[in-house]
Design a protein around this motif. Structure first.
Motif, PDB file in Angstrom:
ATOM      1  N   GLY A 145       0.904  -1.145  -0.086  1.00  0.00           N
ATOM      2  CA  GLY A 145      -0.131   0.025   0.090  1.00  0.00           C
ATOM      3  C   GLY A 145       0.796   1.358   0.004  1.00  0.00           C
ATOM      4  N   ARG A 184      -8.090  -2.630   0.285  1.00  0.00           N
ATOM      5  CA  ARG A 184      -7.336  -1.558   0.248  1.00  0.00           C
ATOM      6  C   ARG A 184      -6.193  -1.332  -0.882  1.00  0.00           C
ATOM      7  N   ALA A 243      -7.732  -0.349  -4.052  1.00  0.00           N
ATOM      8  CA  ALA A 243      -8.199   1.030  -4.241  1.00  0.00           C
ATOM      9  C   ALA A 243      -7.022   1.862  -4.416  1.00  0.00           C
ATOM     10  N   GLU A 256     -13.412  -0.251   8.293  1.00  0.00           N
ATOM     11  CA  GLU A 256     -12.221   0.122   7.512  1.00  0.00           C
ATOM     12  C   GLU A 256     -12.486  -0.448   6.001  1.00  0.00           C
ATOM     13  N   TRP A 309     -12.455   1.582   2.486  1.00  0.00           N
ATOM     14  CA  TRP A 309     -11.680   1.285   1.239  1.00  0.00           C
ATOM     15  C   TRP A 309     -12.516   0.834   0.080  1.00  0.00           C
ATOM     16  N   ARG A 315     -13.871   4.111  -1.381  1.00  0.00           N
ATOM     17  CA  ARG A 315     -12.950   4.707  -2.181  1.00  0.00           C
ATOM     18  C   ARG A 315     -12.648   4.043  -3.425  1.00  0.00           C
ATOM     19  N   PHE A 360     -14.871   6.975   5.651  1.00  0.00           N
ATOM     20  CA  PHE A 360     -13.422   7.432   6.509  1.00  0.00           C
ATOM     21  C   PHE A 360     -13.695   8.201   7.614  1.00  0.00           C
ATOM     22  N   GLN A 370     -10.223   7.780  10.338  1.00  0.00           N
ATOM     23  CA  GLN A 370      -9.148   7.651   9.475  1.00  0.00           C
ATOM     24  C   GLN A 370      -8.920   9.340   8.938  1.00  0.00           C
ATOM     25  N   GLU A 383      -6.469   9.430   5.343  1.00  0.00           N
ATOM     26  CA  GLU A 383      -7.435   8.898   4.360  1.00  0.00           C
ATOM     27  C   GLU A 383      -8.619   9.908   3.862  1.00  0.00           C
ATOM     28  N   CYS A 428      -9.762  11.731   0.335  1.00  0.00           N
ATOM     29  CA  CYS A 428     -10.998  11.353  -0.414  1.00  0.00           C
ATOM     30  C   CYS A 428     -11.715  12.908  -0.589  1.00  0.00           C
TER      31      CYS A 428
END
Length: 1012
Positions: A736, A775, A778, A831, A835, A838, A862, A866, A869, A873
């Motif tokens: 990631g 994740r 994304a 979570e 993701w 997203r 999110f 988060q 992140e 977004c």
């Protein structure tokens, strides 16, 4: 293997900001006509010469004349005026006529500059030798006048040159200066007034002992108003780490860096020598040893004898112990110690003597003859046996007995030392003691071995200590060796414990649960049907945990319930707590969070009362998991924080659950926006498995990337790749973060490649990691979207279709992972949902029309905590809103994203937000754009017209220009019409050409990237 080149001053100057500032300030004052002198003190190798080189470069860049001279270590009295002669020597042959003339009119300088044009010499300058004084020349009283003429000449020539340009006079290694040099420096320093002159003299502080002739001069000089003193201390740990990394040709393992930093103690020269000479940096290089030992050769034989005795001790030594081991009389010992302390070889610490630098001790110890070592170690061992028991007593006795090859004494001492280390919460030290006991086991006669211990027990303990000190692979290896030692006549309970130890070691390593189940089944077979006991309780508890891990939930629940009942019967509270953890985790699996957390808290309390810290840590870890899976970040951070504290208190920081909680805690800090300033607190200690080090590095990597430290991030990525198989969670984090790094660097092909590589690796390794594909997909979709956008601007329809195909594959992978993955609680948590949202939103960007509503959903998903992140977004949501002409909502999202990026110092995101705001003509709160540079040509174009024309010059169509500037195609046409009228152009191409000719647009260069 040689790790570094001999870079010397070729590497960047690390730290020394304050010292460099003071040196430059001194030179700046001299430029203004405030002459001064600076005494630069520091140990050998601490970086004085490098700092002076930087000052010389700085002064030279300001037009100064830089004169440098060095003293030499000539023991027979030194060479008179050597550094001044070297520094002023170039003046005699200078190209500058004014300098040559300034030298020529001062004939006294011929004593320093033999190439200078000679002039008349006074009769009193040199006293002739007579037949009465044959042999070495003896100065006569009348020579003092000649010396004064020389001193005046040096001051005069420097003063005269300084009238035309500033002068920097550097004198190095003043501790080796002869008396004449010291006198001349004293003369100059006392006459510094309004000259544009700075004198800088360096010396080794460690060499200037109490009786050193330089000490008196230093006392005199520091009283002068024009003289200041700067002490150069060893580098601090963070700076030393940066220095070692700068030295290396390529990435270094954290273990090597830590070893070099610790052993060099902040001395740059020592660090360079250690790193350049060996791959593991465990031995002191021969060249460095010679440098260190050369200092000691000047000491008396008695002083060197005392140093050898202290070197053998390996720690600070009391006076009484030295008297016994060295064999010197009281008076001799006192004088020897006084000499070593005055020469800065030894320091006094709490009434005992120790080497000033650990490498000095290593060098002296390495220079000992084998017989000397053995005798002195034996003497220390004999003394320790006679002294009262105390902390570390057995460890010291074991060490000296081993070195003197008295294994019969060493073995029981090692076992006692291991027990003490365990009680003190130092499993790493306990492991080393047990390993040493195993090494000498066969060398000790059976009659001399402790009766209550055998080799099988030592192997089991070695496995346990390896597991709790952060070396899981060695824990498995020792447990396997223990199992291989089992015989048919081995006691059943002992055999059961041995198989359970192997099962526990395997259970704590990723991908070994099937092997762990085989091992615990062997243990269960041995006691199946036996009466309840502590042993049966522990086997049942361990078996329950393994069965849950292999998805045999019904069997796990039954096994755990039986374990609780039996443990309560026999009073095995630790085993009961272990089984309660499994029951709590099983409740978590079916979504009964209230029961799960109650079970886990109960397990934590019982384990603590039972004195089972490893079980207590496991309970806290699963409690943190329960909160984390449901997006309850604050209580998860609190639970993991308590676990970290308990791990530190019990010495289990790098045990399986100690590490896991530290890693999870760091990840949650990243998610919640509580980013630590440095990674040092997360780096495992020296000796911890490289796999665990990689895990912590992987958790730190996203912060490094998000803060824009791309070079460091690239090095970390390269280090992590070899650890993916041993620790798959490293692959998830690295995949990631690596994709995001490539995105910010504009390498959109690598974004997809890195994420897909990690997904394919994890899918082939274990389907249990399927959820991570949400994740990773994304992140990869961001790269695919950027590729598609760039292709559209180029008009490359084939590339657009290819990017769209990749995007569809990626979003399908994310959806499939969400549908087929196995969340711990049975349903996709916050979570995973965030993701996935997203990924769905990013997929619309690949197709060409970003959907604001999908991006708004990603922002909301999110929102459970988060922070970073969510800011990403928001930025993407703002871009989607601008594409549908909603600048008001876009401005609000950009302001929030920018505030987060500023707070976190997430520079790549901050710059991306500002760039989007600039193109959309949105003002961000608190951001003031730099003023446009003044143009020589009157510019008739508005800022927006120039932005349009710049994109037309790059070949964009009106539609593409509108997409980039978030205005309609019709508005672009209006701007074009206006600017062409202003320029007197009838065509787009003519407008661009006229703008170039008039300097209104900068012509593109081959290196200039096109705007995408």
């Amino acid at each position: 293997m040689r790790l570094v080149p001999r870079l010397g001053s070729g590497i960047p100057l690390v730290a020394r900001v304050d010292e460099m500032r003071r040196l430059r300030a001194g030179f700046t004052r001299a430029e203004r006509g405030e002459a001064g002198a600076i005494l630069l003190a520091g140990d050998a190798g601490v970086g004085k010469t490098r700092l002076l080189a930087e000052l010389a470069e700085f002064a030279g860049s300001r037009g100064a004349l830089v004169l440098t001279g060095r003293c030499l270590d000539v023991r027979e009295g030194g060479l008179p005026y050597l550094p001044f002669a070297e520094a002023l020597g170039p003046l005699a042959t200078a190209d500058d006529a004014a300098v040559v003339e300034a030298v020529r009119i001062r004939p006294a300088l011929s004593r320093l500059l033999p190439l200078a044009q000679p002039g008349p010499v006074s009769d009193v300058e040199y006293a002739p030798m007579t037949s009465e004084h044959e042999g070495p020349y003896r100065p006569r009283p009348e020579q003092d006048l000649g010396q004064l003429q020389l001193f005046d000449a040096v001051l005069g020539v420097l003063t005269e040159i300084a009238e035309h340009r500033p002068v920097l006079l550097v004198l190095e290694d003043l501790h080796w200066a002869d008396g004449s040099t010291r006198n001349l420096l004293s003369f100059l320093s006392s006459r510094l007034r309004a000259q544009r002159l700075l004198v800088v003299a360096s010396y080794r502080e460690e060499d200037v002992h109490r009786r050193h002739p330089l000490r008196g001069l230093l006392v005199e000089l520091v009283r002068l108003p024009a003289v200041t003193q700067i002490e150069l201390h060893p580098l601090k740990e963070a700076d030393a780490r940066a220095f070692v990394e700068a030295l290396a040709d390529g990435p270094l393992t954290p273990e090597v860096i830590t070893s070099v930093v610790e052993r060099s103690e902040g001395n740059p020269f020592f660090a360079e020598e250690l790193l350049a000479s060996c791959s593991d940096c465990t031995d002191i290089p021969a060249g460095l040893a010679e440098v260190l030992l050369a200092r000691l050769e000047r000491l008396s034989p008695d002083a060197r004898r005392v140093l050898r005795a202290i070197a053998v001790a390996g720690e600070s030594v009391a006076h009484a112990a030295l008297a016994e081991v060295s064999g010197l009389g009281e008076d001799q010992l006192d004088e020897a110690l006084r000499e070593a302390v005055q020469h800065h070889v030894l320091v006094v610490e709490k009434g005992a003597y120790a080497f000033r630098h650990a490498l000095l001790q290593e060098a002296v110890y390495g220079d000992l003859l084998p017989g000397e070592r053995t005798r002195m170690h034996a003497a220390y061992a004999a003394r320790i046996r006679r002294t009262p028991q105390g902390r570390g007593h057995d460890a010291k006795l074991a060490y000296h007995s081993l070195q003197s090859r008295d294994f019969a004494t060493a073995l029981p001492a090692l076992l006692s030392a291991a027990d003490e280390a365990e009680r003190l919460g130092a499993p790493g030290a306990a492991l080393r003691h047990v390993e040493q006991a195993l090494e000498i086991w066969d060398a000790v006669p059976p009659a001399a071995r402790p009766p209550e211990v055998d080799e099988l027990q030592l192997l089991k303990e070695a496995s346990y200590f390896a597991g709790t000190s952060g070396e899981p692979e060695r824990a498995i290896a020792y447990a396997r060796s223990a199992v291989q030692e089992l015989r048919e006549d081995t006691d059943v309970e002992l055999a059961t414990k041995t198989w359970r130890r192997l099962a526990e070691a395997l259970m704590n390593v990723e991908g070994r649960l099937d092997e762990a189940q085989e091992a615990i089944d062997r243990a269960w077979d041995l006691i199946d049907g036996a009466r309840p006991s502590r042993t049966t309780s522990w086997v049942l508890a361990t078996r329950a945990a393994i069965l849950r891990g292999t998805d045999h939930h019904s069997d796990a629940r039954f096994c755990a319930q039986v374990a609780v009942a039996e443990a309560q019967t026999v009073g095995a509270a630790g085993a009961e707590a272990s089984a309660l953890i499994t029951l709590g985790a099983l409740a978590d699996n079916v979504g009964d969070f209230e029961e799960a957390r109650a079970r886990l808290r109960d397990a934590e309390q019982k384990a603590r009362e039972a004195g089972s810290p490893d079980v207590e840590l496991r309970a806290l870890c699963f409690l943190g998991f329960s909160y984390e899976d449901q997006g309850e970040i604050e209580p998860a951070v609190e639970a993991f924080g308590r676990g970290i504290k308990r791990a530190e208190e019990t010495g289990l920081t790098w045990s399986a659950y100690g590490l896991e909680q530290r890693a999870r805690h760091l990840r949650l800090r990243y998610q919640s926006g509580d980013w630590p300033a440095e990674s040092v607190t997360a780096v495992p200690a020296r000796g911890v498995s490289s796999v665990l080090t990689a895990r912590m590095t992987a958790e730190w990597l996203p912060i490094v990337v998000a803060r824009g430290r791309f070079t460091a991030a690239g090095k970390l990525l390269a280090e992590l790749r070899s650890h993916w198989r041993a620790e798959p969670l490293t692959a998830i984090a690295a995949g990631g973060a690596g994709a995001e790094l490539a995105y910010w660097q504009g390498d959109h092909e690598a974004v997809v490649k890195r994420a897909v590589e990690a997904m394919d690796f994890l899918r082939a390794l274990d389907q249990g990691y399927r959820l991570s594909e949400i994740r990773l997909s994304a992140g990869a979709l961001s790269g695919a979207a950027a590729k598609a956008a760039a292709a559209r601007l180029r008009g490359d329809e084939e590339a657009v279709r290819a990017a769209a195909e990749v995007g569809e594959e990626l979003v399908e992978r994310a959806r499939s992972a969400a549908a087929k993955g196995r969340p711990r609680s049975g349903i996709l948590g916050p979570e995973g949902r965030a993701w996935l949202a997203r990924a769905e939103a990013a997929a619309t960007c690949v197709r060409g029309a970003p959907d604001p509503e999908l991006w708004a959903r990603a922002v909301a998903e999110f929102g459970y905590g988060q922070v970073y992140e969510q800011a990403i977004c928001r930025w993407q949501h703002a871009e989607a809103l601008l594409a549908v002409s909603e600048p008001g909502r876009a401005a609000d999202e950009l302001a929030k994203a920018h505030k987060t990026a500023e707070h976190l110092r997430a520079l790549p995101l901050r710059d991306a937000v500002r760039d989007l705001a600039r193109r959309a003509r949105i003002d961000l709160p608190g951001v003031v754009e730099a003023a446009q540079p003044q143009r020589d040509t009157v510019d008739p174009l508005t800022e927006r017209e120039r932005a349009v024309l710049e994109r037309v010059a790059l070949g964009r169509t009106n539609r593409q220009v509108g997409e980039e500037l978030y205005i309609s195609e019709k508005t672009v046409s209006v701007h074009l019409s206006r600017l062409m009228a202003k320029l007197g152009a009838t065509r787009r191409a003519e407008a661009v050409a006229l703008a170039y000719d008039r300097g209104l647009l900068a012509r593109p260069t081959p290196q200039s990237p096109a705007h995408t």
